[in-house]
Structure formats: structure tokens, C-alpha cells
Scaffold this active site. Structure first.
Site, PDB file in Angstrom:
ATOM      1  N   GLU A 250      -1.639  -9.801  -8.174  1.00  0.00           N
ATOM      2  CA  GLU A 250      -0.288 -10.530  -7.834  1.00  0.00           C
ATOM      3  C   GLU A 250       0.504  -9.708  -6.604  1.00  0.00           C
ATOM      4  OE1 GLU A 250       0.548 -13.082  -9.549  1.00  0.00           O
ATOM      5  OE2 GLU A 250      -0.671 -12.847 -10.931  1.00  0.00           O
ATOM      6  N   CYS A 284       9.007 -10.984  -4.483  1.00  0.00           N
ATOM      7  CA  CYS A 284       7.903 -11.794  -3.824  1.00  0.00           C
ATOM      8  C   CYS A 284       8.080 -13.418  -3.836  1.00  0.00           C
ATOM      9  CB  CYS A 284       6.452 -11.549  -4.327  1.00  0.00           C
ATOM     10  SG  CYS A 284       6.526 -11.798  -6.187  1.00  0.00           S
TER      11      CYS A 284
END
Length: 477
Positions: A250, A284
Site C-alpha cells: 500500500e 496517501c
């Protein structure tokens, strides 16, 4: 809340103090607030061996027992919610309202895992596809993959650690977790609660450590899975060294959000302020690129600038603070350099642009050359870039013109454009009528391209942490 003077690490379910420590600072004041025991390579090797030894016991732990363990964590996190939030506020510099929000998500994540722990099922297969298979029956079930190596980032020390720990327990996998060195307290508080449970001996270790001691977390073949959340540069390098184990990544993004000509501009601005500046942009899936239809560009821009200027920056411990520090003064300096580079290249500074140590003002820019880092790379700070588009196809092409592909947001009321975005945007998730930063903790979450591979979201993590095992029965007579 009083932060402890020193925190232990957790080796094979037990707290241990070490001579070697790392300092944890208050990210707003810069003061050292505590010391955390740090593991060396020998301790990590012991943790891996303990996880291997616990593999069979974890596999045999009945689902209802896994559920009881996870439910105990939910109860304890609820009881200690304010303590957890205050520790986040200090170690990350996350505004206290946002810290309390992360604690609520930590609780959600463990609660969902408790529910999913008793729903890990297989299927019955019809094998009689030809005369050769007459009388054969098949079924499969999911079995734990085995010891897992988990590496979590600094920006969500509770919930992103939870997204690795909780599904591992639900799936029946022992694990070793390395939390981010700058924000280890949250993971250690989770460890404190796990140590109260009846997990088999060796089932978990939570070990703050320096990068040079952590090599085995990537390379050791005793691990069957590596799950990493962090920067693309580090993540892809780890994958290259991981050997035969399964790898989940991720990684970063530079999320884009489209505001089409039919959007409710006031609503879009309200949500965009959250998307761009929540947690000082250190997400993010924080909004970094804002693409606005030419017909409404000036109106949206003016409203967005006005709303951004209202945000209060300051001490994250105050309830009315929206913008706190970024994780370090070095990161603040990097952001300032990127902003100044854009202005020097002809960009227009709409608001913000200032910096004092780790405090970076909420900043909006327009007319930024798309190849500059503030557009092309992951800013990971309170900065957003506005640009115009004339056609929806143009906006889609611009979003896809990125090495990242995590999530994208689209403010439109046109069903056909919404479906076109879902069909054509090369990202892991498309959010219609809201910002790309929106997430709940049971949905499949992850990216494509340089943003990673695999999916989190409890049920999807459990699938990654288990393997299908087939049974075939030949019928007689």
C-alpha cells in the site's frame, strides 16, 4: 493523559525493555516526550522463530476464540479511547479532533475483523463437467498462510497498524509488526491490549527497530507474507528482496479530484478542504490535484481560497486547530522547496506558501507545470494544485497521466460521466460526489501502478492472508 517515560516492545506476546531506545518527540513542540525500547537483529530473529512455533496453535485457534480476542480489543480500545487519541496527537502532531476520529476507526477495524473471523468460508464445487468426472465432488476452504511480516507507516499509527494486525488474527496468522520509528506508541498500545488476551504464545511481536536491523522482516523465508505500507521507493525495493513470499504493498499517491460544471460548488469546496488539508495533507489519498471545469473554475477557485484561508493552524492539542505540523522540519523544508520551485516556474500562489519548521501553511497553487514534483510526485503535505479542463475526457486523461493510481474523486451529477470515470480511470477506487480521501474500513482499498498491489479492508486482507485448500472426493457406486 500522561505519556509513559519509557515504552517496552512486545516479543512473543510479552513486554520487554531494552537498553537501546529511540526518542519520540512531540511533533508540534519538538520536545522529546518518551523513549521506546528498540529491537536489534537478534530480537527480530527470536520473534520470527516464535511466530513459526505459534503457527500451528494459531491455525487451530477456533474462529469463536479469534472473535473473542478481537472483541476484547474493541472493548479495551473504547475504554482507553481518549488515551489513544492524546498519544496520537502528540506523536504524530495530528489535531485532536482528527486523532479521536482515528481511534474510532481503530475500533471499527477490530470490530469488523471480529465479525469476519467467523465468516471465513469456502465453496462447494461441481466437478462433474464431463463423464470422466462422474461421481466426483469438490469443496475448498481458506487456511492461514502462516507467519506474516507487517510494516506500518507514521501517518495513521493506530488504524494502519490495525489494518494489518486485526485481519492477521482473524485469519489465524502469527505476525511480527514493525511500526514507524517516529510514531511507535500507537502500535505499542495495541500490543499492550493484545498481551491481555489468550493469543497463543509467540503469536505476535511488535518491535520498533532501526532499518538496518529490520532486513529479516523482508528477506527471511520463514515469513509467508510481507505487508508494507509506506513510500513507493521503499515498497518496491522491499518487494525486489522479498524472495518467494507473498507481498502486499500500500504505497503513495497524488490523488486527483474532478469538479464538473454541474457540481454543487459549495459542497465541493467544503469536502475539498477536508480532502486537501485534513491531517496536514499527510494521507496517501489526500487531494493533491484539483481539476475544475472551465465554466465554473473562477467561482470554485475563489470559494476554495476563501475557505482555505479560514483554517486555523496551530497547536494540535486545541480543539479548533485544523492544520497541525507535518511529521518533521525536514519534510516541511521539502514542501517549501517544491512550492517555491513551482512559483519560480510560473505558478500562481493563491494562498499560503509559508513555513515555520514543521508548520506549513495550507497552500493552493494554480498554473503549475505538470512535470514539477508538486504535481507529478506525492506532496504528502497541505498543498493542492488547481487546473482547468474543458471536456470530461480531458480530465480523465489528465488524472491517468500519473505514475500513481490509488483513488480519485469526481463531483458530477451526470450518471454517464460517473460510469465513464469508473470505467476509464486507472486507479484502485473511484469516489463519486466526494473526495478521493473518503474511506471506510471494510471496503477494498489499494492502488495500481506505483501505488501498490493487493487490497486491504478486512475481508480482502483475510483473503490475502489465507490460501485455498481443495478437497476432492471420489464417489463409489
Amino acid at each position: 493523559m500522561t505519556i509513559q517515560a519509557k515504552y517496552p516492545y512486545y516479543l512473543a506476546n510479552k513486554s520487554q525493555h531494552s537498553q537501546a531506545t529511540i526518542d519520540v518527540t512531540d511533533k508540534y513542540s519538538g520536545d522529546v516526550v518518551t523513549k521506546v525500547s528498540v529491537a536489534d537483529a537478534a530480537v527480530i530473529d527470536q520473534a520470527i522463530d516464535a511466530a513459526v512455533q505459534a503457527t500451528d496453535a494459531m491455525r487451530k485457534l477456533p474462529p469463536y476464540k479469534r472473535q473473542e480476542i478481537l472483541s476484547h480489543c474493541v472493548s479495551r480500545f473504547q475504554e482507553r479511547a481518549e488515551e489513544l487519541a492524546q498519544s496520537l496527537c502528540v506523536e504524530v502532531g495530528k489535531p485532536i479532533k482528527d486523532s479521536r476520529g482515528e481511534v474510532s476507526r481503530l475500533i471499527d477495524t477490530f470490530r469488523i475483523a471480529a465479525e469476519e473471523s467467523v465468516r471465513i468460508e469456502g465453496e462447494v464445487l461441481n466437478l462433474e463437467i464431463s463423464a470422466r468426472a462422474k461421481g466426483y465432488r469438490g469443496m475448498d476452504r481458506r487456511v492461514p498462510i502462516g507467519p506474516c511480516s507487517l510494516i506500518s507507516p507514521f501517518n495513521f499509527p493506530l488504524n494502519l497498524a490495525a489494518h494489518k494486525i486485526a485481519p492477521a488474527i482473524a485469519a489465524g496468522c502469527p505476525f511480527v509488526l514493525k511500526p514507524a520509528s517516529r510514531t511507535p506508541i500507537g502500535a505499542l498500545l495495541i500490543g499492550e491490549v493484545l498481551a491481555e488476551t489468550e493469543l497463543p504464545d509467540g503469536a505476535f511481536s511488535i518491535l520498533p527497530c532501526h532499518r538496518d536491523a529490520a532486513e529479516a522482516l523482508t528477506t527471511d523465508d520463514r515469513f509467508k507474507l510481507l505487508s508494507f505500507t509506506g513510500s513507493p521507493e521503499v515498497g518496491w525495493a522491499l518487494k525486489a528482496k522479498a524472495g518467494k513470499k507473498k507481498v502486499l504493498l500500500e504505497l503513495g499517491g497524488n490523488a486527483a479530484c474532478v469538479v464538473d460544471e454541474d457540481a454543487d460548488l459549495d459542497d465541493a469546496v467544503e469536502r475539498m478542504v477536508v480532502g486537501a488539508f485534513y491531517q496536514s495533507g499527510q494521507s496517501c489519498i489526500g487531494v493533491q490535484r484539483v481539476l475544475v471545469h472551465d465554466a465554473v473554475y473562477e467561482s470554485f477557485r475563489d470559494k476554495f481560497v476563501t475557505a482555505t484561508k479560514r483554517l486555523k493552524m496551530g497547536d494540535p492539542k486545541n480543539d479548533d486547530t485544523f492544520i497541525g505540523p507535518v511529521i518533521s522540519a525536514d519534510e516541511g523544508e521539502r514542501l517549501k522547496q517544491w512550492i517555491d520551485e513551482a512559483i519560480a516556474a510560473g505558478a500562481t500562489l493563491l494562498c499560503g506558501g509559508g513555513r515555520d519548521g514543521a508548520m506549513v501553511e495550507a497552500t493552493l497553487l494554480e498554473n503549475v507545470p505538470s512535470e514539477l514534483p508538486i504535481c507529478a510526485e506525492e506532496a504528502f503535505g497541505p498543498v493542492a494544485v488547481l487546473s482547468r479542463f474543458e471536456s470530461f475526457d480531458e480530465a480523465i486523461q489528465e488524472i491517468n497521466n500519473s505514475r500513481f493510481g490509488l483513488q480519485a474523486g469526481v463531483f458530477t451529477r451526470d450518471l454517464y460521466k460517473a460510469m465513464k470515470a469508473w470505467d476509464e480511470l486507472v486507479v484502485g477506487g473511484v469516489v463519486i460526489g466526494d473526495i478521493p480521501s473518503w474511506r471506510v474500513d471494510h471496503m477494498p482499498y489499494g492502488g495500481v501502478k506505483d501505488s501498490g498491489l493487493g487490497r486491504e479492508g478486512i475481508r480482502y486482507s483475510i483473503e490475502e492472508m489465507t490460501e485455498r485448500r481443495l478437497l476432492v472426493i471420489r464417489g463409489l457406486g
